[in-house]
Design a protein around this motif. Structure first.
Motif, short mmCIF file in Angstrom:
data_model
loop_
_atom_site.label_atom_id
_atom_site.label_comp_id
_atom_site.label_asym_id
_atom_site.label_seq_id
_atom_site.Cartn_x
_atom_site.Cartn_y
_atom_site.Cartn_z
N ALA A 48 0.83 -1.21 0.00
CA ALA A 48 0.00 0.00 0.00
C ALA A 48 0.87 1.26 0.00
O ALA A 48 0.62 2.19 -0.78
CB ALA A 48 -0.93 -0.01 1.21
N PHE A 49 1.87 1.28 0.86
CA PHE A 49 2.74 2.46 0.92
C PHE A 49 3.60 2.60 -0.33
O PHE A 49 3.79 3.70 -0.85
CB PHE A 49 3.62 2.44 2.17
N ARG A 169 6.85 18.65 1.09
CA ARG A 169 7.08 17.21 1.09
C ARG A 169 6.79 16.62 2.47
O ARG A 169 6.15 15.57 2.60
CB ARG A 169 8.51 16.89 0.64
N THR A 170 7.23 17.29 3.53
CA THR A 170 7.01 16.83 4.90
C THR A 170 5.52 16.62 5.16
O THR A 170 5.09 15.58 5.67
CB THR A 170 7.56 17.85 5.92
N MET A 171 4.71 17.61 4.78
CA MET A 171 3.28 17.54 5.04
C MET A 171 2.58 16.56 4.09
O MET A 171 1.63 15.89 4.49
CB MET A 171 2.65 18.94 4.92
N LYS A 172 3.07 16.48 2.87
CA LYS A 172 2.48 15.55 1.91
C LYS A 172 2.59 14.12 2.42
O LYS A 172 1.65 13.32 2.34
CB LYS A 172 3.16 15.69 0.54
N TYR A 177 0.49 9.07 5.02
CA TYR A 177 0.38 8.18 6.16
C TYR A 177 -1.06 8.10 6.65
O TYR A 177 -1.60 7.02 6.88
CB TYR A 177 1.30 8.63 7.30
N LYS A 178 -1.67 9.25 6.82
CA LYS A 178 -3.07 9.28 7.29
C LYS A 178 -3.97 8.50 6.34
O LYS A 178 -4.79 7.67 6.76
CB LYS A 178 -3.55 10.73 7.42
N GLU A 179 -3.80 8.76 5.05
CA GLU A 179 -4.66 8.13 4.04
C GLU A 179 -4.53 6.61 4.06
O GLU A 179 -5.53 5.88 4.06
CB GLU A 179 -4.28 8.68 2.66
N SER A 183 -7.39 4.10 5.39
CA SER A 183 -8.09 3.34 4.34
C SER A 183 -7.69 1.87 4.30
O SER A 183 -8.53 1.01 4.01
CB SER A 183 -7.85 3.98 2.97
N VAL A 184 -6.44 1.56 4.60
CA VAL A 184 -5.96 0.18 4.50
C VAL A 184 -6.03 -0.56 5.84
O VAL A 184 -6.44 -1.71 5.91
CB VAL A 184 -4.52 0.15 3.94
#
Length: 479
Positions: A48-49, A169-172, A177-179, A183-184
């Motif tokens: 997933a990641f 990039r840090t926030m993206k 991670y949250k997503e 979701s997974v």
């Protein structure tokens, strides 16, 4: 009837992961063995990641596990932050080494050294790589998956032209991670910024996603760090910019680990054992022949056809045609957290149906064999969503936003514990000083988890001093 999950959550957790055959203990203190079902959960998390990282244009690389001591001394805060946890290699081939080598606790130093060689011009930026690896942090108190001396993780490292793109990039990656975690793994998280005392050693800013377990404790599910130019300065990561000047790059790092497996177990598990989200379960469906099936070979034959169809559709399934009784099998697969059980016997064959039991629901349901593959796909997708909704609901029940003083917090903790309930997460005001943060921990055992980006309630007074609050923070006990 006793409820071990409520009475002794840690004992329930250890019992659950052992009965589900996810791990075993290693002869080395604080280390563990991932058994196939446990490791496959990690493989699905990796998949997933990796998909998300590649969408972002981030590629995988691998760096050595042994790091020279001199690399650490280049960044003072970094070595101080990790010094107590570092295992060292001091001799090899019967000879003492000229320089000690650390088993990596993280790879900023090793990758920073490589970046200094690889980056020469603004044309080389951004440089963005990820590493899947094992790391070592010699923990005094360990808990399988959640806190071990050796664990598995991914660590992303990037270098950028300026602060803006590095922070972006840090926030993206925090959002990635949250997503994925939600979701997974169907685990809801709070995203926010770590306080200075909780941030990564050597970082300018650390951001985290925090998850609440069923016992109300927190697990730091992932972190993303903006490093500024501190590591670039220490490791001479300079580049020729568009004005033909040599300047320092801005770097980031971010990571999640196998503690996500522990978090998933602690968020979804129940008194019967493991409950796994379909997206990460090693086996999503178990097919169980029932009734006098041994006298009717066509029962297993029909299940084998169904197994083939399910696997063709990308569903991870197996048949349990062992000699164990149906009751034993049902219990065994519940313990292991398999999302769906499909029962099929002579009467079902006559009725052209199967009996379906979802792991997170109480009742069985008769389902026609016509269109069964599509039904299974839909039911697994619905369970995935249902687990996240249930976890969000459980979390909401244990969020407390009405506590404004340290005495109220102490009373809240004492009252909940006396009732056999969890004190959960408490939203509080904080004046921004390390002294008050330390006082909260010393007197309650609660720590600041993060400063949420969008708190439901903005706290105006510090929970310790009563003075104006600089931040609203989540407080909780943590693993």
């Amino acid at each position: 009837m006793s409820n071990l999950q409520k009475e002794d959550f840690s004992a329930w957790y250890i019992q659950t992961i052992k009965q589900a055959d996810l791990m075993d203990y290693s002869p080395v203190r604080g280390c563990m063995i991932f058994k196939p079902d446990g490791y496959e959960i990690w493989e699905h998390i990796q998949e997933a990641f990796n998909g998300k990282f590649k969408e972002e244009g981030i590629r995988n690389a691998y760096f050595p596990m042994l790091i020279p001591e001199s690399f650490f001394t280049k960044e003072k805060d970094h070595i101080e932050g990790f010094s107590p946890e570092l295992p060292w290699v001091t001799e090899a081939a019967g000879e003492k080494l000229e320089e000690r080598l650390a088993l990596r606790p993280t790879s900023e130093t090793m990758i920073g050294t490589a970046f200094s060689d690889w980056i020469n011009s603004y044309r080389d930026l951004p440089m963005e790589i990820n590493q899947w690896a094992n790391v070592f942090r010699w923990e005094k108190k360990t808990l399988p998956f959640l806190r071990t001396s050796e664990f598995l993780w991914q660590e992303g490292h990037t270098a950028h032209e300026d602060e803006e793109s590095a922070r972006e990039r840090t926030m993206k990656m925090l959002n990635v991670y949250k997503e994925v975690i939600e979701s997974v793994l169907a685990v809801p998280v709070y995203e926010g910024q770590k306080t200075p005392s909780e941030r990564f050693a050597g970082a300018v800013d650390t951001y985290s996603v925090e998850a609440m377990m069923k016992d109300g404790k927190a697990v730091q599910a992932g972190t993303s760090h903006y490093m500024g130019t501190k590591f670039a300065e220490a490791f001479d990561i300079k580049y020729l910019n568009r004005d033909n000047e040599h300047v320092l790059a801005h770097t980031t790092s971010w990571g999640v680990s196998t503690r996500l497996i522990g978090a998933t177990i602690m968020v979804h598990g129940d008194e019967q054992g493991l409950v796994l989200p379909p997206a990460v379960a090693a086996n999503q469906v178990v097919l169980v022949p029932v009734g006098p099936w041994k006298k009717k070979p066509e029962i297993v034959e029909r299940l084998e056809v169904l197994l083939k169809d399910l696997r063709k559709a990308g569903i991870r399934a197996l048949i349990d045609d062992s000699d164990n009784s149906p009751g034993f099998k049902f219990n065994e697969w519940e313990l292991r957290g398999v999302p769906m059980r499909v029962e099929f016997g002579p009467r079902d064959m006559e009725n052209n149906q199967v009996m379906v039991k979802m792991r997170d629901l109480d009742d069985k349901e008769p389902i026609s064999l016509d269109g069964i593959v599509e039904y299974v796909q839909t039911a697994l997708a619905e369970m995935q969503v249902r687990l996240l909704e249930t976890a969000r609901s459980n979390r909401k029940e244990h969020e407390y936003t009405h506590i404004d003083t340290l005495d109220e917090l102490k009373e809240h903790i004492a009252t909940k514990r006396a009732a056999g309930e969890t004190p959960g997460f408490v939203l509080a005001g904080w004046d921004g000083t390390e002294e008050t943060e330390a006082k909260i921990k010393e007197e309650t055992g609660f720590t600041t988890r993060n400063i949420p980006f969008n708190p439901e309630v903005e706290k105006t007074t510090c929970i310790v001093t009563g003075k104006p609050a600089k931040h609203t923070v989540w407080l909780a006990r943590a693993y």
